[in-house]
Design an enzyme around this catalytic site. Structure first.
Site, PDB file in Angstrom:
ATOM      1  N   CYS A 176      65.188 -31.055  -1.609  1.00  0.00           N
ATOM      2  CA  CYS A 176      64.191 -30.605  -2.596  1.00  0.00           C
ATOM      3  C   CYS A 176      64.830 -30.578  -3.988  1.00  0.00           C
ATOM      4  CB  CYS A 176      63.682 -29.222  -2.233  1.00  0.00           C
ATOM      5  SG  CYS A 176      62.953 -29.064  -0.592  1.00  0.00           S
TER       6      CYS A 176
ATOM      7  N   CYS B  88      36.709  -4.026   6.522  1.00  0.00           N
ATOM      8  CA  CYS B  88      37.934  -3.238   6.394  1.00  0.00           C
ATOM      9  C   CYS B  88      38.440  -3.202   4.955  1.00  0.00           C
ATOM     10  CB  CYS B  88      39.033  -3.806   7.284  1.00  0.00           C
ATOM     11  SG  CYS B  88      38.797  -3.510   9.055  1.00  0.00           S
ATOM     12  N   HIS B  89      38.569  -4.370   4.336  1.00  0.00           N
ATOM     13  CA  HIS B  89      39.333  -4.471   3.090  1.00  0.00           C
ATOM     14  C   HIS B  89      38.511  -4.317   1.816  1.00  0.00           C
ATOM     15  CE1 HIS B  89      42.856  -5.388   5.388  1.00  0.00           C
ATOM     16  NE2 HIS B  89      42.260  -6.401   5.984  1.00  0.00           N
TER      17      HIS B  89
ATOM     18  N   HIS C  78      63.558 -31.619  -7.748  1.00  0.00           N
ATOM     19  CA  HIS C  78      63.044 -30.474  -8.500  1.00  0.00           C
ATOM     20  C   HIS C  78      64.124 -29.630  -9.182  1.00  0.00           C
ATOM     21  CE1 HIS C  78      59.021 -31.198  -6.937  1.00  0.00           C
ATOM     22  NE2 HIS C  78      59.529 -31.277  -5.717  1.00  0.00           N
TER      23      HIS C  78
ATOM     24  N   ARG D 269      48.836 -13.862   9.255  1.00  0.00           N
ATOM     25  CA  ARG D 269      48.190 -12.560   9.124  1.00  0.00           C
ATOM     26  C   ARG D 269      46.686 -12.675   9.347  1.00  0.00           C
ATOM     27  NH1 ARG D 269      47.962  -9.199  11.053  1.00  0.00           N
ATOM     28  NH2 ARG D 269      47.250  -7.128  10.504  1.00  0.00           N
TER      29      ARG D 269
ATOM     30  N   CYS E  13      44.397 -10.728  12.211  1.00  0.00           N
ATOM     31  CA  CYS E  13      43.200  -9.940  11.886  1.00  0.00           C
ATOM     32  C   CYS E  13      41.995 -10.423  12.683  1.00  0.00           C
ATOM     33  CB  CYS E  13      42.896 -10.021  10.393  1.00  0.00           C
ATOM     34  SG  CYS E  13      43.935  -8.954   9.363  1.00  0.00           S
TER      35      CYS E  13
END
Length: 285
Positions: free
Chosen positions: A100, A204-205, A104, A242, A246
């Site tokens: 990389c 929920c959020h 870069h 994640r 959920c």
């Protein structure tokens, strides 16, 4: 009514009853290494004006002990993976024998600000790409190397390293133009109830952040801190992993990390945090 249906109803009732009012977000401030000021509360982006007035980092919903781990790189266990990501960055791989760094250079110069705009529309590919998708494009088409598995090992470590050099800079994900259709798809996923428990991300959020669900203090589900080191599993966790967890918790069939559905959802959820600082790698429960 069959047993499976009764079980689902009972689970849903138990879950809905388990939302317990808590104290909400605290008023602490986060400064990393005594030099990087992190914006952890900001005015909600215009597209969220009808939902919340303020966007709040998940950092505010953690204990003082967990919060303190993020304030110093020597204490933040996620930084160990950042170092591993930097090693990968500098290591040649693939048929072209390139690293990389060969293209870069120093990530502290070339990668500053990159995390703030992902996911983003890629004109040449004609699609919205996450940072990991773009990394794999480089590996396959410039390095002649195999693509990394999504949210695994080298991929998540390099993503964390790239995020770390943008800490303190504001998230600024574009949702207009050709990215709009993907954003709308992500929004629909965010508000769609799924699974036996019939819960959406918003339940929920958006509707219950600041409350407790069983033993967990609910945040707004902001992803400006990803990749995040979770104390629960003692490793770096990616956004899509994640999401998968959920969705699974709603007892629904879930999508795979790297899927078109989770790419769309990441774009939408990232845009909900526009104005918050990049924190990754953050520390969460």
């Amino acid at each position: 009514m069959n047993f499976k249906a009764l079980t689902a109803i009972a689970s849903a009732l138990t879950l809905s009853a388990s939302f317990v009012a808590a104290g909400g977000a605290d008023d602490d401030t986060l400064v990393v290494n005594d030099e990087i000021s992190i914006v952890t509360k900001a005015a909600a982006p215009a597209h969220m004006a009808d939902a919340v007035d303020e966007v709040i980092s998940g950092w505010h919903f953690r204990t003082d002990e967990t919060q303190s781990l993020q304030a110093d790189d020597f204490d933040n266990p996620g930084m160990l993976f950042v170092e591993q990501g930097l090693d990968v960055w500098n290591t040649a791989d693939g048929s072209e024998g390139k690293s990389c760094a060969d293209c870069h250079g120093d990530p502290e110069e070339s990668m500053v600000g990159v995390r703030t705009v992902y996911p983003k529309w890629n004109e040449a590919a004609g699609e919205v790409r996450t940072l990991q998708m773009q990394m794999n494009d480089c590996r396959e088409n410039r390095m002649g190397a195999e693509a990394w598995k999504y949210d695994k090992a080298d991929a998540i470590n390099v993503e964390a390293m790239i995020a770390s050099v943008s800490r303190g800079l504001p998230m600024n994900v574009a949702i207009d133009g050709p990215a709009a259709a993907t954003w709308e798809q992500g929004k629909e996923l965010y508000y769609t109830r799924t699974g036996q428990l019939e819960l959406s991300c918003a339940n929920c959020h958006e509707q219950n952040f600041g409350n407790y669900i069983r033993a967990d203090h609910l945040s707004q589900g902001q992803i400006n801190g990803f990749p995040t080191y979770r104390l629960k599993n003692a490793k770096l966790n990616g956004v899509h992993s994640r999401f998968k967890g959920c969705v699974r918790d709603t007892r629904a069939e879930t999508y795979k990390p790297g899927s078109a559905e989770f790419v769309a959802l990441e774009l939408y959820v990232a845009s909900r945090g526009n104005g918050l600082s990049v924190e990754g790698p953050s520390v969460r429960n």
